[in-house]
Design a protein around this motif. Structure first.
Motif, PDB file in Angstrom:
ATOM      1  N   GLU A   1       0.835  -1.278  -0.030  1.00 47.38           N
ATOM      2  CA  GLU A   1       0.020   0.050  -0.026  1.00 47.38           C
ATOM      3  C   GLU A   1       0.660   1.407  -0.064  1.00 47.38           C
ATOM      4  OE1 GLU A   1      -2.207   1.414   3.661  1.00 47.38           O
ATOM      5  OE2 GLU A   1      -1.545  -0.580   4.404  1.00 47.38           O
ATOM      6  N   PHE A   2       2.167   1.201   0.205  1.00 49.55           N
ATOM      7  CA  PHE A   2       3.154   2.066   0.371  1.00 49.55           C
ATOM      8  C   PHE A   2       3.915   2.556  -1.070  1.00 49.55           C
ATOM      9  CE2 PHE A   2       2.633   0.889   4.808  1.00 49.55           C
ATOM     10  CZ  PHE A   2       1.912   2.003   5.259  1.00 49.55           C
ATOM     11  N   VAL A   3       3.488   1.828  -1.927  1.00 46.34           N
ATOM     12  CA  VAL A   3       4.067   1.534  -3.415  1.00 46.34           C
ATOM     13  C   VAL A   3       3.330   2.466  -4.001  1.00 46.34           C
ATOM     14  CG1 VAL A   3       5.085   0.335  -5.353  1.00 46.34           C
ATOM     15  CG2 VAL A   3       4.945  -0.465  -2.766  1.00 46.34           C
ATOM     16  N   ASP A   4       4.131   3.640  -4.793  1.00 46.99           N
ATOM     17  CA  ASP A   4       3.175   4.527  -5.736  1.00 46.99           C
ATOM     18  C   ASP A   4       2.762   3.964  -6.790  1.00 46.99           C
ATOM     19  OD1 ASP A   4       5.485   5.432  -8.290  1.00 46.99           O
ATOM     20  OD2 ASP A   4       6.302   4.445  -6.510  1.00 46.99           O
ATOM     21  N   GLY A   5       1.685   4.401  -7.451  1.00 47.31           N
ATOM     22  CA  GLY A   5       1.079   4.088  -8.718  1.00 47.31           C
ATOM     23  C   GLY A   5       1.869   3.682  -9.853  1.00 47.31           C
ATOM     24  N   ALA A   6       3.009   4.343 -10.358  1.00 48.77           N
ATOM     25  CA  ALA A   6       3.501   4.322 -11.344  1.00 48.77           C
ATOM     26  C   ALA A   6       4.371   2.987 -11.226  1.00 48.77           C
ATOM     27  CB  ALA A   6       4.672   5.172 -11.744  1.00 48.77           C
ATOM     28  N   THR A   7       5.044   2.829  -9.865  1.00 49.95           N
ATOM     29  CA  THR A   7       5.965   1.481  -9.776  1.00 49.95           C
ATOM     30  C   THR A   7       5.002   0.134  -9.988  1.00 49.95           C
ATOM     31  OG1 THR A   7       7.107   3.020  -8.231  1.00 49.95           O
ATOM     32  CG2 THR A   7       7.262   0.482  -8.192  1.00 49.95           C
TER      33      THR A   7
END
Ligand code: ZN
Ligand code: ZN
Lengths: 200, 200
Positions: B181-187
Motif C-alpha cells: 500500500e505504500f508503493v506509488d502507482g507508477a511503480t
C-alpha cells in the motif's frame, strides 16, 4: 468509485480533523473496519455526546457540560486570582504546569478587528462586569505574544485599571510569537512565578 | 480532572485511531468543539453507518455494503483475471495505478500460523472453490514480499496449480520487505506489466 460508498464517506469525514489528509483518513477508516469496529462505535458516541453536550462555562467560558466548568466549581481554588488565556488548550497547558491554583477567563480567541473579532466576541463585557463586582484581586495576562495577543492584553489591562484591579503578566520563558499551548509545563511554571506588573 | 468529562471521553476515543496520540487527540477534539461541530456530527454519522453497514464482498472479500463490492459488480472488468492481495488498501493502491482491469481476491491478512491465521481465515477455501469453477484464467499474486507474503503466495500457487490455473506474480519495482500500500502507482503499474510466471 474505488471504495464502497460508506467507506468513502467515512474517509472523507475523517479529513475534517486537523492534520488528517486523505492518506491518514484512509488508514484510520481501514483500521477501524478491520479490527476496531467497537472502537469506531465508541468514537461515534463520544463525538455525538460532545458535539451536543459541551457548552461554555458561564463564568470563565471554558468548555463545560453544566453551567460551571470543573475549575470554577472547585472551592479549593483561589477565586481572587484570574488568568486570562486565549483558548481551552492554554488552560490545559497551564494546569499541566502544576503551578497555578487560581481561576481562568478563556477568551476563545484574540482581538482581531479585521476578522470581526471584537471585545464582545471574546466575552470582555462579561469580564468587565466581573472585574467591577470586586471579588477579583489580580488578573494574570497569559494571552501569548503574537500581535493579536498583545492587543488583547492591552485591552484587558485597560479594563482592569478602570476597575482598580492589579494586573500582572506571565513573562519569563514564553517564546516570542509562539502559541501558549506548545510551551512545556516547566517553562510555564517559571513564567508564572516570574510574572511582573504590566507596563505599557 | 482537567477537562469536562465529555471532552475527556472524546479525546480518549480519538486515541484509538492509528497515529493519534494524546496531543493530537486533544487538538482534534478542540478543533471540532471550537469551529466544527457540524463536521463532528457528520463524522459520528459516517462512523456509525460504516461500522454497522460495511461487510465483506461475497466474491472477493473486499469491503462492500451489499453482497458484491463495486468492482465485482462492474461488468466491464475481466472476470478471468484475479489479483490476490492482502488488504483493501492494496486494492486501492493497484486501482490507483490505473493499470489493472481484472478482479481481486482480498485475503484480509497473510498466512501466519503462530497468530492463528491459517488458510480458512484468509478465505482460501473460497478461493479454491472459485478456481475449480473454471471461470478464472489467470491469478496474479500481489501479496507483498514479507516472509508471510511469500508463504501466502506459495500456498495460493499450489491451489492454482491443482486447479490448472496459470499464475503470475507482480515483480519489478516492489521493494523487498515492503507493504504494497505504500508503493506509488507508477511503480505498481510497471510491476503489473512486468509480471512473470511464478517459479518456486
Ligand atoms: Zn469555568
Ligand atoms: Zn468484490
Amino acid at each position: 468509485m474505488k471504495h464502497a460508498p460508506l467507506v468513502e464517506s467515512l474517509i472523507e469525514a475523517f479529513t475534517c480533523l486537523p492534520g488528517v489528509g486523505p492518506r491518514s483518513a484512509q488508514r484510520m477508516a481501514y483500521a477501524l473496519l478491520e479490527r476496531g469496529r467497537e472502537d469506531g462505535r465508541q468514537l461515534a458516541g463520544a463525538l455525538t455526546a460532545a458535539m451536543d453536550g459541551v457548552r461554555h462555562c458561564q463564568r470563565c467560558r471554558n468548555y463545560a457540560e453544566h453551567d460551571l466548568c470543573p475549575i470554577c466549581q472547585d472551592p479549593r481554588r483561589d477565586a481572587g486570582l484570574v488568568c486570562i488565556v486565549a483558548s481551552p488548550a492554554d488552560v490545559l497547558a497551564l494546569e499541566q504546569s502544576g503551578e497555578y491554583r487560581g481561576h481562568y477567563f478563556v477568551l476563545m480567541g484574540q482581538l482581531s478587528p479585521l476578522d470581526g473579532i471584537g471585545p464582545r466576541e471574546l466575552g470582555l463585557d462579561v469580564l468587565e462586569q466581573r472585574l467591577n463586582e470586586g471579588q477579583i484581586q489580580e488578573l494574570i495576562l497569559a494571552t501569548g505574544t503574537t500581535v493579536e495577543g498583545e492587543a488583547t492584553a492591552h485591552y484587558v489591562l485597560d479594563l482592569a485599571r478602570e476597575a482598580g484591579v492589579s494586573v500582572s503578566r506571565i513573562a519569563q520563558g514564553v517564546p516570542m510569537g509562539g502559541d501558549l499551548e506548545f510551551v512545556d509545563g516547566a517553562t510555564l511554571a517559571q513564567a508564572l512565578r516570574g510574572r511582573r506588573p504590566f507596563s505599557t
